[in-house]
Write a protein that holds these residues in place. Structure first.
Motif, PDB file in Angstrom:
ATOM      1  N   ASN A 147       0.765  -1.286  -0.027  1.00 11.81           N
ATOM      2  CA  ASN A 147      -0.075  -0.068   0.125  1.00 11.81           C
ATOM      3  C   ASN A 147       0.814   1.285   0.120  1.00 11.81           C
ATOM      4  N   CYS A 148       1.341   1.456  -1.174  1.00  8.13           N
ATOM      5  CA  CYS A 148       2.269   2.671  -1.299  1.00  8.13           C
ATOM      6  C   CYS A 148       1.631   4.141  -0.681  1.00  8.13           C
ATOM      7  N   ARG A 149       2.292   4.913   0.134  1.00 11.72           N
ATOM      8  CA  ARG A 149       1.725   6.169   0.540  1.00 11.72           C
ATOM      9  C   ARG A 149       1.805   7.360  -0.273  1.00 11.72           C
ATOM     10  N   TYR A 150       0.812   7.966   0.120  1.00 16.33           N
ATOM     11  CA  TYR A 150       0.735   9.398  -0.725  1.00 16.33           C
ATOM     12  C   TYR A 150       0.022  10.384   0.139  1.00 16.33           C
ATOM     13  N   GLY A 151      -0.503  11.657  -0.356  1.00 16.34           N
ATOM     14  CA  GLY A 151      -1.053  12.504   0.386  1.00 16.34           C
ATOM     15  C   GLY A 151      -0.011  13.223   1.113  1.00 16.34           C
ATOM     16  N   PHE A 152      -0.646  14.408   2.161  1.00 17.22           N
ATOM     17  CA  PHE A 152       0.070  15.202   2.972  1.00 17.22           C
ATOM     18  C   PHE A 152       1.405  14.227   3.713  1.00 17.22           C
ATOM     19  N   GLY A 153       2.479  14.502   3.513  1.00 15.06           N
ATOM     20  CA  GLY A 153       3.197  13.957   4.278  1.00 15.06           C
ATOM     21  C   GLY A 153       3.357  12.303   4.390  1.00 15.06           C
ATOM     22  N   ASN A 154       2.825  11.898   3.034  1.00 18.72           N
ATOM     23  CA  ASN A 154       2.668  10.617   2.605  1.00 18.72           C
ATOM     24  C   ASN A 154       2.185   9.951   3.784  1.00 18.72           C
ATOM     25  N   ARG A 162     -10.620   2.306  -2.711  1.00 17.17           N
ATOM     26  CA  ARG A 162     -12.121   2.540  -2.414  1.00 17.17           C
ATOM     27  C   ARG A 162     -12.814   3.551  -3.415  1.00 17.17           C
ATOM     28  N   LEU A 163     -11.837   4.474  -3.900  1.00 19.33           N
ATOM     29  CA  LEU A 163     -12.655   5.478  -4.864  1.00 19.33           C
ATOM     30  C   LEU A 163     -11.745   5.666  -6.353  1.00 19.33           C
ATOM     31  N   GLN A 164     -11.683   4.363  -6.815  1.00 20.70           N
ATOM     32  CA  GLN A 164     -10.883   4.280  -7.972  1.00 20.70           C
ATOM     33  C   GLN A 164     -11.737   4.872  -9.101  1.00 20.70           C
ATOM     34  N   ASP A 165     -12.939   4.840  -9.259  1.00 20.76           N
ATOM     35  CA  ASP A 165     -13.736   5.327 -10.233  1.00 20.76           C
ATOM     36  C   ASP A 165     -13.623   6.939 -10.064  1.00 20.76           C
ATOM     37  N   GLU A 166     -13.822   7.498  -8.945  1.00 22.51           N
ATOM     38  CA  GLU A 166     -13.848   8.886  -8.831  1.00 22.51           C
ATOM     39  C   GLU A 166     -12.638   9.442  -9.302  1.00 22.51           C
ATOM     40  N   LEU A 167     -11.498   9.073  -8.878  1.00 26.69           N
ATOM     41  CA  LEU A 167     -10.184   9.484  -8.693  1.00 26.69           C
ATOM     42  C   LEU A 167      -9.376   9.109 -10.190  1.00 26.69           C
ATOM     43  N   SER A 168     -10.067   8.522 -10.933  1.00 27.42           N
ATOM     44  CA  SER A 168      -9.119   8.206 -12.440  1.00 27.42           C
ATOM     45  C   SER A 168      -9.279   9.336 -13.277  1.00 27.42           C
ATOM     46  N   LYS A 305      -2.771  19.495 -13.079  1.00 24.27           N
ATOM     47  CA  LYS A 305      -2.108  18.955 -14.080  1.00 24.27           C
ATOM     48  C   LYS A 305      -0.588  19.246 -14.142  1.00 24.27           C
ATOM     49  N   LEU A 306      -0.084  20.621 -13.871  1.00 23.90           N
ATOM     50  CA  LEU A 306       1.216  21.206 -13.572  1.00 23.90           C
ATOM     51  C   LEU A 306       1.830  20.689 -12.449  1.00 23.90           C
ATOM     52  N   SER A 307       1.101  20.347 -11.484  1.00 23.69           N
ATOM     53  CA  SER A 307       1.872  19.753 -10.490  1.00 23.69           C
ATOM     54  C   SER A 307       1.989  18.182 -10.413  1.00 23.69           C
ATOM     55  N   PRO A 308       3.185  17.713 -10.313  1.00 28.04           N
ATOM     56  CA  PRO A 308       3.301  16.232 -10.141  1.00 28.04           C
ATOM     57  C   PRO A 308       2.863  15.852  -8.828  1.00 28.04           C
ATOM     58  N   THR A 309       3.028  16.669  -7.901  1.00 23.64           N
ATOM     59  CA  THR A 309       2.848  16.313  -6.377  1.00 23.64           C
ATOM     60  C   THR A 309       1.185  15.697  -6.698  1.00 23.64           C
ATOM     61  N   LEU A 310       0.231  16.547  -7.334  1.00 20.53           N
ATOM     62  CA  LEU A 310      -1.227  16.205  -7.030  1.00 20.53           C
ATOM     63  C   LEU A 310      -1.616  15.186  -8.024  1.00 20.53           C
ATOM     64  N   CYS A 311      -0.755  15.180  -9.372  1.00 15.96           N
ATOM     65  CA  CYS A 311      -1.484  14.440 -10.340  1.00 15.96           C
ATOM     66  C   CYS A 311      -0.547  12.958 -10.690  1.00 15.96           C
ATOM     67  N   TRP A 312       0.672  13.049  -9.948  1.00  9.60           N
ATOM     68  CA  TRP A 312       1.559  11.685 -10.037  1.00  9.60           C
ATOM     69  C   TRP A 312       1.766  11.185  -8.516  1.00  9.60           C
ATOM     70  N   ASP A 375     -15.737  18.958  -9.483  1.00 12.65           N
ATOM     71  CA  ASP A 375     -15.799  17.749  -9.276  1.00 12.65           C
ATOM     72  C   ASP A 375     -15.164  16.887 -10.415  1.00 12.65           C
ATOM     73  N   PRO A 376     -14.390  16.141 -10.031  1.00 13.08           N
ATOM     74  CA  PRO A 376     -13.932  15.723  -8.719  1.00 13.08           C
ATOM     75  C   PRO A 376     -12.573  16.055  -8.109  1.00 13.08           C
ATOM     76  N   ALA A 377     -11.876  17.007  -8.357  1.00 14.14           N
ATOM     77  CA  ALA A 377     -10.828  17.510  -7.954  1.00 14.14           C
ATOM     78  C   ALA A 377     -10.880  17.823  -6.406  1.00 14.14           C
ATOM     79  N   TYR A 378     -12.078  17.956  -5.786  1.00 20.70           N
ATOM     80  CA  TYR A 378     -12.322  18.112  -4.484  1.00 20.70           C
ATOM     81  C   TYR A 378     -11.652  17.250  -3.624  1.00 20.70           C
ATOM     82  N   ILE A 379     -11.311  16.157  -3.979  1.00 26.39           N
ATOM     83  CA  ILE A 379     -10.649  14.845  -3.499  1.00 26.39           C
ATOM     84  C   ILE A 379      -9.106  15.222  -3.065  1.00 26.39           C
ATOM     85  N   LEU A 380      -8.679  16.169  -3.971  1.00 23.54           N
ATOM     86  CA  LEU A 380      -7.221  16.654  -3.483  1.00 23.54           C
ATOM     87  C   LEU A 380      -7.326  17.539  -2.458  1.00 23.54           C
TER      88      LEU A 380
END
Length: 574
Positions: A147-154, A162-168, A305-312, A375-380
């Motif tokens: 379960n590779c970590r991500y988000g604030f401070g990983n 759980r949210l694969q359809d929304e976050l794709s 799109k311009l932030s690899p942190t948010l997009c990758w 919608d659905p960028a609010y997840i970020l």
């Protein structure tokens, strides 16, 4: 209970708290303050603040109520006059309760078995020293932590399961819960190379009028930074910087809605938080400049799109690789793809960091609002931005200043982006130079060909005129078979011979006699008759008419209409 809207200000001796409590009963309110604690209650409102400095009750405190606006204003004396309270605009941090001061450990082991040291030693004695061993094999990161970590401070994981359809549609990476950091970076680089369009880049590079207009725009932090440099010079104390940045009522409402959190970050995670902050601010500065401060339906897309942190969910090790990734994405994805926009966003980010955490917080609040309305960028917001808005209020100003200095010392060139920009630009200039030379050659050639074409046209017209004159001459000679040199013959032969310079040879195949007409320089065009020719031309013409052979020789043009009319003349004569 409702948390009222409030605002804090200060002068050297007093802290002023303004609390907006509309429709509250003025006769029923309580105020308590001591040390760093401040509490206010007026049904149904309750406010508890943890102040950044100590206040004291010494009889100089004051209070007032504006019934029209519904605002309580309370002035509290400082325990140390002249002390400056930092962070009075960090409302979320002020609303947080005081930390527990107990020495009790935060984590305890519950239900631990009470085993004596003798028992542990007995277990050690039973250890099998002859256990089978195997050579060491390095285990990949994904296997160690599937379960590779991500988000604030990983700090987050498993969200995409759980949210694969929304976050794709929000991020570019697929299955981030099972993709290591190294794989994410490699896939990102490959996607950027596949997306890069040389034609789009060269179009913006060669025709940069719209880009120049964007570069001239001054966002809000430019004016604040200029004011700071003009008023403070090199002195950039936190209290002075915070006074330059103000928050709107909507932004204050956002701050009150955040839930205060504490983050347990190790040194590596702490560094990642600062690096990712730079990456997010770079994308925000680009979007703000391109949109000239306005917001549109593409704003959320541009930032993420311009932030690899948010997009990758990219992780960083230094400032330079952040600049390289940002530069590559600016030249691959948005509408305006120009390297000057990369450098401009880089300088804007330095200014924001130098203005302190108040300016950074204002930018983060704007990003939070943009994502919240999309919608659905609010997840970020849940993964990154909300935590950043809470964390930055407690961040150290010295850390931000050091980060701004490190970013200022970094440099970025086109060659470091790995997109062969300099080669493309050199080729574009070469093609432009060749087109300029070819256009100049076409203009000069057309200028030279104009007189010749006109001369050819006039020559053709003259040939046509001569052919028609010759036809008329033959007709006149046939009408007057017994005449000598008639006036009509002279009037037609003169201009014909003068203008076209054509030799008309009339040969008698059996007699070897000929009559030649040549154009003379004096313009008279008189016929020249061979000395052996008889004086009477009538019988000669009749006799020669049976065996007439005519040859018309024209110097130029060869394929003109005169040649065709000469053939017609020959057939008519026959």
């Amino acid at each position: 209970m409702l948390t009222p809207a409030f605002d804090l200000s200060q002068d050297p001796d007093f802290l002023t708290v303004a609390i907006r409590v509309p429709y509250a009963r003025v006769s029923e309110f309580d105020v308590y303050f001591e040390g760093v604690d401040f509490k206010f209650y007026a049904k149904p409102y309750f406010l508890r603040l943890t102040l950044p400095g100590r206040i004291v009750e010494n009889g100089n405190e004051q209070g007032s109520y504006d019934a029209d606006k519904g605002i309580f204003t309370i002035r509290l004396p400082k325990e140390t006059p002249g002390q400056h309270f930092e962070g009075l605009n960090m409302l979320t941090a002020l609303l947080a309760p005081r930390k527990s001061r107990t020495a009790k450990p935060l984590v305890e082991e519950i239900g631990a078995s009470e085993v004596s040291e003798e028992g542990v030693e007995d277990d050690d004695d039973e250890f099998d020293w002859e256990i089978e061993q195997s050579p060491y094999e390095e285990v990949p990161e994904s296997a160690l932590n599937p379960n590779c970590r991500y988000g604030f401070g990983n700090l987050r994981s498993g969200v995409f399961q759980r949210l694969q359809d929304e976050l794709s549609d929000v991020i570019d990476i697929k299955d981030p819960d099972f993709t290591s950091a190294a794989e994410r970076r490699q896939k990102r680089l490959d996607a950027e190379l596949a997306k890069f369009d040389p034609d789009h880049y060269l179009a913006d590079f060669m025709e940069d009028e719209s880009v120049k207009h964007i570069l001239e725009y001054n966002p809000w932090w430019t004016d604040v930074y200029s004011e700071m440099m003009a008023s403070l010079g090199k002195s950039q104390e936190e209290e002075n910087l915070a006074a330059l940045v103000s928050f709107s009522e909507e932004e204050k409402y956002q701050l009150r809605k955040f839930v205060n959190k504490s983050y347990l970050l190790d040194k590596r995670a702490h560094r990642q938080v600062y690096y990712s902050l730079v990456d997010i601010l770079l994308a925000y500065c680009y979007e703000t400049r391109v949109a000239e401060g306005d917001r549109n339906v593409e704003s959320a897309w541009n930032i993420r799109k311009l932030s690899p942190t948010l997009c990758w969910f990219e992780t960083w090790t230094n400032v330079h690789e952040i600049l390289v990734s940002f530069g590559r994405r600016v030249l691959c994805y948005p509408l305006y793809r120009h390297f000057k926009l990369v450098t401009k966003a880089y300088r804007d980010t330095i200014k924001i960091l130098q203005l302190g955490k108040s300016a950074v917080l204002k930018c983060l609040l704007d990003i939070h609002k943009i994502f919240q309305e999309n919608d659905p960028a609010y997840i970020l917001n849940d993964l990154y931005i909300s935590d950043y808005c809470v964390w930055i209020q407690k961040a150290r100003s010295k850390k931000l200043a050091a980060l701004a200095e490190a970013l200022k010392n970094a440099s970025l060139t086109k060659a470091q982006l790995g997109l062969e920009l300099e080669e493309l630009e050199a080729a574009a200039f070469l093609v432009q130079e060749e087109e300029t030379i070819s256009k100049a050659g076409v203009h000069s050639t057309s200028g030279q060909q104009t007189p010749s074409s006109s001369s050819e046209t006039s020559g053709s017209e003259e040939s046509e005129g001569s052919a028609s004159s010759e036809t008329e001459e033959s007709d006149s000679e046939q009408e007057e078979p017994g005449g000598g040199e008639s006036k009509t013959g002279h009037s037609l032969l003169g201009p014909f011979v003068e203008e076209s310079s054509i030799a008309l040879l009339l040969n008698d195949g059996g007699m070897g006699k000929s009559t030649t007409f040549l154009g003379s320089d004096d313009g008279r065009g008189q016929p020249l008759v061979s000395p052996e020719a008889p004086r009477a031309s009538g019988p000669l013409i009749q006799e020669l008419g049976k065996q007439l052979e005519t040859s018309v020789q024209i110097s130029e043009p060869k394929d003109s209409a005169a040649g065709q009319q000469g053939g017609v003349l020959e057939r008519e004569s026959r």
